[in-house]
Scaffold this motif. Structure first.
Motif, PDB file in Angstrom:
ATOM      1  N   GLY A 169      -0.506  -3.650   4.154  1.00  0.00           N
ATOM      2  CA  GLY A 169      -0.947  -4.124   5.467  1.00  0.00           C
ATOM      3  C   GLY A 169      -0.968  -3.070   6.562  1.00  0.00           C
ATOM      4  O   GLY A 169      -0.961  -3.417   7.754  1.00  0.00           O
ATOM      5  N   ASN A 171      -3.386  -0.403   1.832  1.00  0.00           N
ATOM      6  CA  ASN A 171      -4.128  -1.648   2.086  1.00  0.00           C
ATOM      7  C   ASN A 171      -3.252  -2.859   1.773  1.00  0.00           C
ATOM      8  O   ASN A 171      -3.143  -3.797   2.589  1.00  0.00           O
ATOM      9  CB  ASN A 171      -5.394  -1.706   1.229  1.00  0.00           C
ATOM     10  CG  ASN A 171      -6.412  -0.643   1.585  1.00  0.00           C
ATOM     11  OD1 ASN A 171      -6.479  -0.176   2.719  1.00  0.00           O
ATOM     12  ND2 ASN A 171      -7.218  -0.251   0.610  1.00  0.00           N
ATOM     13  N   GLU A 172      -2.636  -2.850   0.605  1.00  0.00           N
ATOM     14  CA  GLU A 172      -1.838  -4.001   0.167  1.00  0.00           C
ATOM     15  C   GLU A 172      -0.596  -4.193   1.032  1.00  0.00           C
ATOM     16  O   GLU A 172      -0.121  -5.323   1.206  1.00  0.00           O
ATOM     17  CB  GLU A 172      -1.440  -3.826  -1.295  1.00  0.00           C
ATOM     18  CG  GLU A 172      -2.612  -3.926  -2.276  1.00  0.00           C
ATOM     19  CD  GLU A 172      -2.162  -3.983  -3.722  1.00  0.00           C
ATOM     20  OE1 GLU A 172      -0.930  -4.028  -3.971  1.00  0.00           O
ATOM     21  OE2 GLU A 172      -3.037  -3.998  -4.613  1.00  0.00           O
ATOM     22  N   LYS A 179      -2.772  -0.822   8.945  1.00  0.00           N
ATOM     23  CA  LYS A 179      -4.137  -0.764   9.474  1.00  0.00           C
ATOM     24  C   LYS A 179      -4.479   0.589  10.097  1.00  0.00           C
ATOM     25  O   LYS A 179      -5.641   0.957  10.185  1.00  0.00           O
ATOM     26  CB  LYS A 179      -4.328  -1.861  10.544  1.00  0.00           C
ATOM     27  CG  LYS A 179      -4.007  -3.272  10.069  1.00  0.00           C
ATOM     28  CD  LYS A 179      -4.957  -3.726   8.969  1.00  0.00           C
ATOM     29  CE  LYS A 179      -4.703  -5.191   8.594  1.00  0.00           C
ATOM     30  NZ  LYS A 179      -5.545  -5.629   7.454  1.00  0.00           N
TER      31      LYS A 179
END
Length: 395
Positions: free
Chosen positions: A163, A160-161, A165
């Motif tokens: 990025g 998540n951190e 997706k």
């Protein structure tokens, strides 16, 4: 003449009693620790590091843990649950009351029931399967490492951190592999394009790599320990995927032994974990240097966890003077976890699994050109596993 003889006998008896008080029973008879681990197969280096990390603590203690003499009874399970169960049953019959060493969850599942059903103790230095953390928890079962999901829930946070997706996730189809991907998906907020399960002893990943290429994800999250992880990383790099699709993995999917075997294949990859050889704390640095001096190699996470396990066991043995028949007192001492952990913070949750911090690391070259996981930042503080609420632990 008779009075003199009886007086000599009485003096001799008093001397024997005094010597017995000065030298408790545990000083004569060391506490035996059943250490069942994987020393053969391509994963044998893991058991070797666990055995050596544990032995380093014993050696530094002059053959003792917590001041109590100990004897490690080591057997190779060959990565076969049936072999491990036979070893455990044989050791239980011989009277051994304290166990550790297993490094795979499917093997642990065959050992722990034999140990705890006999009212003996097991302290896990590596696997922490979800069932034993939850509904099947036991007051005589402790975990020094982590619940299996921990590195993987941190992996979801990391993805998540960073990025990412859209990801593809891969793991072997056994308890720890299923726990791994369940843990990752619990915290990952993006889209999982494919969930791929491999064989535990798989060596050729060409089919899986072709599928990854066709899906073109933002990143791959994979968990493959030992030899399988080495092969995966090499083939991933050789296929050119590492240049376009970043990889995130738990630290034990690219430990120091694996890094040495894969060369530059994993440079730039991200890992998650509770510890790194580059961690900046005095106890850890001293351990790394002592291990390198003793064995001529850099310790893996497995060695660190084994060393911590030995120190923790020592705190329990010290509290009962090596007398494991004092089971309640030993449990109380183990739950206090009064030892200096190489990872820093360490305390127990209600299911007797660690509450600890987790870090994001990146595999980079050091000053000497060697690859090692460098800490980027802490990504999870005081992590607690998701199964503790299912554990109804008796006192």
């Amino acid at each position: 003449m008779e009075k003199s003889m009886f007086r000599n006998i009485r003096v001799a008896s008093l001397l024997v009693a005094a010597l017995a008080c000065a030298h408790p029973a545990y000083a004569v008879d060391p506490v035996k620790i059943g250490f069942i681990t994987t020393l053969s197969t391509p994963a044998g280096y893991i058991g070797e590091d666990e055995r050596d990390g544990f032995n380093l603590a014993v050696t530094q203690g002059g053959g003792k843990l917590g001041g109590v003499p100990v004897e490690l009874v080591v057997e190779d399970d060959g990565l076969k649950p049936a072999n491990a169960k036979q070893s455990a049953d044989r050791m239980v019959q011989s009277g051994i009351r304290l166990y550790s060493g297993v490094n795979f969850s499917n093997v642990l599942a065959a050992v722990v029931p034999s140990v705890v059903e006999a009212q003996n103790f097991y302290v896990s230095l590596n696997p922490g399967p979800s069932n034993f953390a939850g509904a099947s928890c036991n007051r005589n079962y402790f975990v020094a490492s982590y619940q299996n999901d921990a590195f993987h829930t941190a992996g979801g946070v990391a993805a998540n951190e960073l990025g990412y997706k859209r990801v593809v996730v891969l793991a072997p189809n056994y308890q720890a592999g299923r726990d791994a991907l369940a843990g990752f998906k619990r915290t990952y907020k993006g889209q999982v394009l494919a969930e791929i399960y491999t064989k535990l002893d798989q060596s050729d990943f060409s089919v899986e790599l072709a599928r990854i290429r066709s899906l073109a994800p933002d990143a791959v999250y994979q968990f493959h320990p030992g030899g399988a992880g080495i092969n995966f990383a090499k083939q991933y790099a050789n296929a050119g995927l590492s240049k376009t699709i970043p990889m995130v993995m738990p630290g034990f999917s690219m430990d120091s032994r694996m890094l040495a075997a894969t060369g530059v294949a994993s440079e730039g990859a991200y890992t998650t974990g509770i510890w790194s050889v580059a961690m900046d704390n005095k106890a850890s640095q001293q351990f790394v240097e002592a291990f390198k001096k003793a064995y001529g190699r850099i310790p893996t996470d497995y060695a660190m966890q084994a060393y911590d396990t030995a120190q923790w066991i020592g705190s329990g043995l010290k509290a009962v003077n090596g007398d494991l028949t004092k089971a309640d007192a030993f449990r109380v001492a183990m739950r206090k976890a009064e030892f200096v952990s190489l990872r820093g913070k360490f305390r127990l949750n209600t299911n007797q699994h660690p509450i600890q911090d987790l870090y994001l690391m990146r595999i980079e070259k050091g000053a000497g050109g060697e690859l090692a996981p460098k800490v980027v930042r802490k990504i999870v503080s005081d992590d607690k596993d998701a199964y503790a609420d299912q554990c109804k632990m008796p006192s």
